[in-house]
Design an enzyme around this catalytic site. Structure first.
Site, mmCIF file in Angstrom:
data_model
loop_
_atom_site.group_PDB
_atom_site.id
_atom_site.type_symbol
_atom_site.label_atom_id
_atom_site.label_comp_id
_atom_site.label_asym_id
_atom_site.label_seq_id
_atom_site.Cartn_x
_atom_site.Cartn_y
_atom_site.Cartn_z
ATOM 1 N N GLU A 302 66.230 -105.394 -40.919
ATOM 2 C CA GLU A 302 65.499 -104.145 -41.014
ATOM 3 C C GLU A 302 64.255 -104.380 -41.726
ATOM 4 O O GLU A 302 63.416 -103.736 -43.064
ATOM 5 C CB GLU A 302 66.382 -103.089 -42.055
ATOM 6 C CG GLU A 302 67.599 -102.882 -41.132
ATOM 7 C CD GLU A 302 68.135 -101.945 -41.843
ATOM 8 O OE1 GLU A 302 68.410 -101.133 -41.901
ATOM 9 O OE2 GLU A 302 68.710 -102.269 -43.385
HETATM 10 C C1 TNX Z 1 72.400 -101.770 -42.004
HETATM 11 S S1 TNX Z 1 73.971 -103.858 -41.711
HETATM 12 C C2 TNX Z 1 72.129 -102.349 -43.452
HETATM 13 C C3 TNX Z 1 72.091 -101.602 -44.147
HETATM 14 C C4 TNX Z 1 73.147 -100.836 -44.544
HETATM 15 C C5 TNX Z 1 74.047 -100.771 -43.614
HETATM 16 C C6 TNX Z 1 74.639 -99.288 -43.575
HETATM 17 C C7 TNX Z 1 72.185 -104.216 -41.737
HETATM 18 C C8 TNX Z 1 72.076 -105.836 -41.822
HETATM 19 N N1 TNX Z 1 71.311 -103.826 -42.880
HETATM 20 O O1 TNX Z 1 70.975 -102.243 -45.593
HETATM 21 O O2 TNX Z 1 73.887 -100.944 -45.864
HETATM 22 O O3 TNX Z 1 73.320 -100.256 -42.648
HETATM 23 O O4 TNX Z 1 75.367 -98.722 -42.899
#
Ligand code: TNX
Length: 492
Positions: A302
């Site tokens: 992300e």
């Molecule tokens: C996505 S899973 C994220 C996390 C959040 C989560 C909440 C991932 C690699 N990144 O930063 O906590 O969703 O469901």
């Protein structure tokens, strides 16, 4: 259903009508090996409080009437496999390694009434159904992850989670140690990471962090349960806690404010500054020295503040830093945007994203997959619209959703041999206590554990939910919170 074991063993041959009864006089006899003896002591310690029996552990006594833990050179059992034979006279557990005996002990615990998990004396009787179980895992990586960054969980909570995971033969605990909201492991060369970066959490609470001694204590506790800790330092995004601790890590040289919200994607390390790589070398170096397991998790998810080229170059460099400290890198699926080395592991999570490119790039570099599809394995998703805790960006996940999928056909082009295993993540934006954690993990964690351990041929929702239902008395005896899903025929 006498053999209600989760995950389902590869083979169970019941001897109907036969049982072995634990008694006041039952001994645990082990092979003459300190490691096997430790597994015997672990079993005795698990059974003594509820049974009130002495259960002496010895490497000399007669095996007649005893529970005996022995080693064999039967190569067919692999490293974690075991055979468990129960007759009316005795119980014989054999494996090639102490690790296999430890997995077999979990099956043995589950063959006893759930009340055996109680810390207080219970009436019994303590009968074990007769028969022969031969078992070994489908995948080598059967993971759970815990986000201790969004809300901090102390050593005692992590140990409790490890104990609950061990019962389901989980062998990897991935700790998400850093994020925008907190930095949770002390780094001696960068002390402000925890002094400043560890001092809050989502919602503004006081946060916390592990000293290096405490981190080592968690690693040791997991190792005693044949579980590998995989620590995650999430970079280049999810780094506000580091950026708030050291102004020099920011491109503009100004420290960020601590963050206590639940947003993602807004932070990034400064990829153009040499100090960023000195920082990573020192952080990952200290962590590698504290971590006996082969992997360091570098996150990589992300990132919205970098171009794809900047991101790719950055991750390529971080993978090299990890390897320079003698470890292999694992990262979220986005890291396929970098040049990966064989031995790198890609953790698949975001089912909404086109998988074809991720798959082809991972396979080209010889990387394997750990599968954590968000819409199946994310233990932080709500069970249904009424669930008080959790999020819902990947949908609602009822127990059957977590169970009914097949790892070797989830992704086109990713077959059995490309899959290292499965992992159930638990993000904690909305979870504040161990009871919250347990409520989200149980009963879905055992479902994912079964996908990781049991052969495909045993997969069957109807029998799974009956075996799962019979775990509830065990969880109650352990005071482990769980969700009473309407899909599961709970015993009371
Ligand atoms: C996505 S899973 C994220 C996390 C959040 C989560 C909440 C991932 C690699 N990144 O930063 O906590 O969703 O469901």
């Amino acid at each position: 259903m006498a053999h209600a074991i989760v995950p389902a063993p590869a083979s169970v041959r019941p001897a109907d009508g036969t049982t072995f009864a634990l008694r006041e006089t039952t001994a645990i006899v082990t092979a003459d090996s300190p490691e096997v003896r430790r597994v015997g002591e672990y079993l005795a310690a698990a059974l003594r409080p509820a049974t009130g029996y002495g259960l002496p552990v010895t490497d000399a006594g007669p095996t007649q009437g005893a529970i005996s833990l022995q080693l064999t050179d039967d190569a067919a059992l692999g490293d974690e496999g075991y055979t468990l034979r129960v007759t009316s006279d005795d119980v014989t557990l054999t494996a090639r390694r102490a690790k296999g005996l430890f997995r077999g002990v979990q099956s043995l615990r589950q063959l006893l009434p759930g009340a055996v998990e109680s810390t207080e004396h219970q009436p019994g009787p303590w009968r074990i159904p007769g028969g022969t179980i031969t078992d070994q895992p489908r995948f080598g990586w059967r993971g759970a992850s815990l986000d201790v960054a969004r809300h901090f969980f102390g050593v005692a909570d992590v140990k409790r989670y490890i104990d609950a995971l061990a019962l389901y033969k989980i062998n990897v605990l991935h700790l998400h140690l850093t994020d925008d909201q907190g930095w949770r492991v002390a780094i001696r060369s960068w002390p402000e990471l925890t002094n400043r970066g560890g001092a809050s959490q989502v919602g503004g609470g006081k946060g916390g962090y592990y000293t290096q001694e405490q981190y080592a204590e968690i690693v040791g506790y997991a190792r005693d349960r044949y579980m590998t800790i995989v620590p995650e330092i999430d970079v280049p995004g999810h780094t506000n806690a580091a950026l708030a601790s050291y102004p020099e890590l920011n491109c503009d040289g100004k420290a960020r404010e601590p963050y206590t919200g639940m947003g993602v994607g807004f932070s990034s390390l400064c990829v153009d500054k040499p100090i960023t790589y000195e920082f990573l070398d020192q952080v990952l170096g200290e962590l590698a020295a504290l971590t006996p397991g082969p992997y360091l998790h570098i996150g990589g998810d992300e990132v919205e503040k970098l171009t794809p080229a900047q991101y790719g170059e950055f991750v390529t460099r971080v993978v090299k830093i990890v390897e320079s400290h003698g470890k292999r890198a694992i990262g979220w699926q986005e890291i396929t945007g970098a040049t990966l080395t064989p031995g790198t592991v890609v953790q698949y999570w975001q089912h909404q994203h086109a998988a074809a490119e991720i798959v082809s790039r991972a396979k080209k570099s010889g990387a394997k997959f750990v599968l954590s599809p968000g819409n199946k394995t994310y233990l932080d998703m709500k069970y249904d619209a009424l669930t008080r805790l959790g999020l819902d960006w990947a949908g609602h996940i009822e127990v059957r959703d977590a169970y009914d999928w097949e790892p070797a056909s989830l992704l086109d082009g990713v077959g059995e041999s490309d899959v290292a295993g499965v992992e159930a993540p638990l993000w904690t934006e909305t979870l504040e206590s161990f009871d919250d954690v347990a409520f989200m993990a149980f009963p879905r964690l055992p479902a994912v554990a079964e996908l990781g351990w049991s052969p495909r041929a045993t997969h069957d929702w109807v029998t799974f939910r009956r075996r799962l239902a019979l775990q509830a008395p065990r969880w109650e005896a352990m005071s482990l919170n769980y969700y009473r899903s309407p899909q599961v025929p709970w015993p009371n």
